[in-house]
Design a protein around this motif. Sequence first.
Motif, PDB file in Angstrom:
ATOM      1  N   GLU A  16       1.128  -1.047  -0.320  1.00 53.11           N
ATOM      2  CA  GLU A  16       0.345  -0.058  -0.510  1.00 53.11           C
ATOM      3  C   GLU A  16       1.087   1.198   0.346  1.00 53.11           C
ATOM      4  O   GLU A  16       1.714   1.456   0.567  1.00 53.11           O
ATOM      5  CB  GLU A  16      -0.888   0.016   1.375  1.00 53.11           C
ATOM      6  CG  GLU A  16      -2.095  -0.936   1.042  1.00 53.11           C
ATOM      7  CD  GLU A  16      -3.254  -1.229   0.276  1.00 53.11           C
ATOM      8  OE1 GLU A  16      -3.157  -0.023  -0.608  1.00 53.11           O
ATOM      9  OE2 GLU A  16      -3.446  -1.731  -0.381  1.00 53.11           O
ATOM     10  N   PRO A  17       0.715   2.222  -0.735  1.00 57.32           N
ATOM     11  CA  PRO A  17      -0.835   2.566  -1.011  1.00 57.32           C
ATOM     12  C   PRO A  17      -1.143   2.076  -2.504  1.00 57.32           C
ATOM     13  O   PRO A  17      -2.148   2.412  -3.288  1.00 57.32           O
ATOM     14  CB  PRO A  17      -0.546   3.560  -1.112  1.00 57.32           C
ATOM     15  CG  PRO A  17       0.358   4.849  -0.916  1.00 57.32           C
ATOM     16  CD  PRO A  17       2.029   3.323  -0.721  1.00 57.32           C
ATOM     17  N   GLY A  19      -1.235  -0.998  -3.766  1.00 61.71           N
ATOM     18  CA  GLY A  19      -2.295  -1.784  -4.765  1.00 61.71           C
ATOM     19  C   GLY A  19      -3.831  -1.301  -4.274  1.00 61.71           C
ATOM     20  O   GLY A  19      -4.601  -1.852  -5.258  1.00 61.71           O
ATOM     21  N   ARG A  20      -4.395  -0.760  -3.939  1.00 65.29           N
ATOM     22  CA  ARG A  20      -5.136   0.399  -3.419  1.00 65.29           C
ATOM     23  C   ARG A  20      -5.737   1.040  -4.369  1.00 65.29           C
ATOM     24  O   ARG A  20      -6.591   1.586  -5.198  1.00 65.29           O
ATOM     25  CB  ARG A  20      -6.282   0.871  -2.149  1.00 65.29           C
ATOM     26  CG  ARG A  20      -5.495   2.096  -1.865  1.00 65.29           C
ATOM     27  CD  ARG A  20      -6.217   2.669  -0.895  1.00 65.29           C
ATOM     28  NE  ARG A  20      -4.760   3.593  -0.166  1.00 65.29           N
ATOM     29  CZ  ARG A  20      -4.129   3.910   0.487  1.00 65.29           C
ATOM     30  NH1 ARG A  20      -3.421   2.710   1.528  1.00 65.29           N
ATOM     31  NH2 ARG A  20      -2.533   4.422   1.274  1.00 65.29           N
ATOM     32  N   ARG A  21      -4.743   1.498  -5.628  1.00 62.27           N
ATOM     33  CA  ARG A  21      -4.882   2.587  -7.101  1.00 62.27           C
ATOM     34  C   ARG A  21      -4.820   1.732  -7.969  1.00 62.27           C
ATOM     35  O   ARG A  21      -5.363   1.630  -8.783  1.00 62.27           O
ATOM     36  CB  ARG A  21      -3.864   3.515  -7.111  1.00 62.27           C
ATOM     37  CG  ARG A  21      -4.366   4.345  -5.376  1.00 62.27           C
ATOM     38  CD  ARG A  21      -2.521   4.894  -5.941  1.00 62.27           C
ATOM     39  NE  ARG A  21      -3.133   6.484  -4.632  1.00 62.27           N
ATOM     40  CZ  ARG A  21      -1.718   6.960  -4.086  1.00 62.27           C
ATOM     41  NH1 ARG A  21      -0.627   6.733  -4.658  1.00 62.27           N
ATOM     42  NH2 ARG A  21      -2.117   8.055  -3.122  1.00 62.27           N
ATOM     43  N   LEU A  22      -4.965  -0.045  -7.448  1.00 58.55           N
ATOM     44  CA  LEU A  22      -4.571  -0.728  -8.614  1.00 58.55           C
ATOM     45  C   LEU A  22      -6.615  -0.867  -9.072  1.00 58.55           C
ATOM     46  O   LEU A  22      -7.276  -1.401  -8.014  1.00 58.55           O
ATOM     47  CB  LEU A  22      -3.829  -1.774  -9.030  1.00 58.55           C
ATOM     48  CG  LEU A  22      -3.073  -1.679  -8.488  1.00 58.55           C
ATOM     49  CD1 LEU A  22      -1.785  -2.391  -8.396  1.00 58.55           C
ATOM     50  CD2 LEU A  22      -2.033  -0.935  -9.892  1.00 58.55           C
ATOM     51  N   PRO A  23      -6.654  -0.901 -10.788  1.00 57.12           N
ATOM     52  CA  PRO A  23      -5.879  -0.495 -11.600  1.00 57.12           C
ATOM     53  C   PRO A  23      -5.795   0.959 -11.817  1.00 57.12           C
ATOM     54  O   PRO A  23      -6.316   1.044 -11.605  1.00 57.12           O
ATOM     55  CB  PRO A  23      -6.537  -1.107 -12.848  1.00 57.12           C
ATOM     56  CG  PRO A  23      -8.496  -1.513 -12.177  1.00 57.12           C
ATOM     57  CD  PRO A  23      -8.136  -1.277 -10.805  1.00 57.12           C
ATOM     58  N   ALA A  24      -5.188   1.338 -12.107  1.00 55.72           N
ATOM     59  CA  ALA A  24      -4.387   2.549 -12.126  1.00 55.72           C
ATOM     60  C   ALA A  24      -5.094   2.599 -14.444  1.00 55.72           C
ATOM     61  O   ALA A  24      -4.813   4.397 -13.860  1.00 55.72           O
ATOM     62  CB  ALA A  24      -2.650   3.115 -11.708  1.00 55.72           C
ATOM     63  N   LEU A  25      -5.079   2.331 -14.832  1.00 55.21           N
ATOM     64  CA  LEU A  25      -5.038   2.436 -16.417  1.00 55.21           C
ATOM     65  C   LEU A  25      -6.074   1.535 -16.931  1.00 55.21           C
ATOM     66  O   LEU A  25      -7.163   0.681 -16.315  1.00 55.21           O
ATOM     67  CB  LEU A  25      -4.176   2.911 -17.262  1.00 55.21           C
ATOM     68  CG  LEU A  25      -2.709   3.053 -16.828  1.00 55.21           C
ATOM     69  CD1 LEU A  25      -1.210   2.710 -17.527  1.00 55.21           C
ATOM     70  CD2 LEU A  25      -2.632   4.075 -17.475  1.00 55.21           C
TER      71      LEU A  25
END
Length: 196
Positions: A16-17, A19-25
């Motif tokens: 983290e952080p 992991g919680r931002r995936l998926p990013a695209l």
Amino acid sequence: MEVALLLGLTGDGSPEPLGRRLPALDPDAIVLLGQRDDGFRAAIGAPSIAGRVSLHPAESMHAHPHEIALRATEQLSRHSPAWWLHIDLDVLRGDQFPACASANDPAMPGGLSWAELAVIVKMALQAPRCRGMSFGVYNTDLDPDGDAARSIVGFLAEIGPSSAAAATRRADGRAAAAGGRPAGRVTPVSARSSSG
């Protein structure tokens, strides 16, 4: 492999952080042109992202690079308000660009020519939503006489300041309209390589 991570297809144990931002695209806002790494991915057990993103292998680019590049820019423009062109120079054939590890890798045969890459890049940089360009995968240790560096500079001269300047002007205009600072200016480039 990095694209698979950003799409959220890998990276289950990411810290983290991240992991919680995936998926990013968004997969529809990605187009990959000129891949030739099927053998390499098979050798290391990395899955393909073909079928998840628009992917056009090098072999498919030879006959119609202009048309495929046009379709790619149209797709990106439909799915993204702005986009960036990134070029990994290892997309080139080994005889065209020997200054990267894949140039002599039997798991990565084929590739594009400088002329094919120029067609693609010129098309991309003329697209209204393209904001600029970057490139990577150049190993100075594999270029002791500087020939590959001179090829890069020649390529940048061939795609021309008009293509790069068009992308910069669009970015400057949007930044000014939003009250921000203009993007960096395109300046003449020179390169020198030394061994050691």
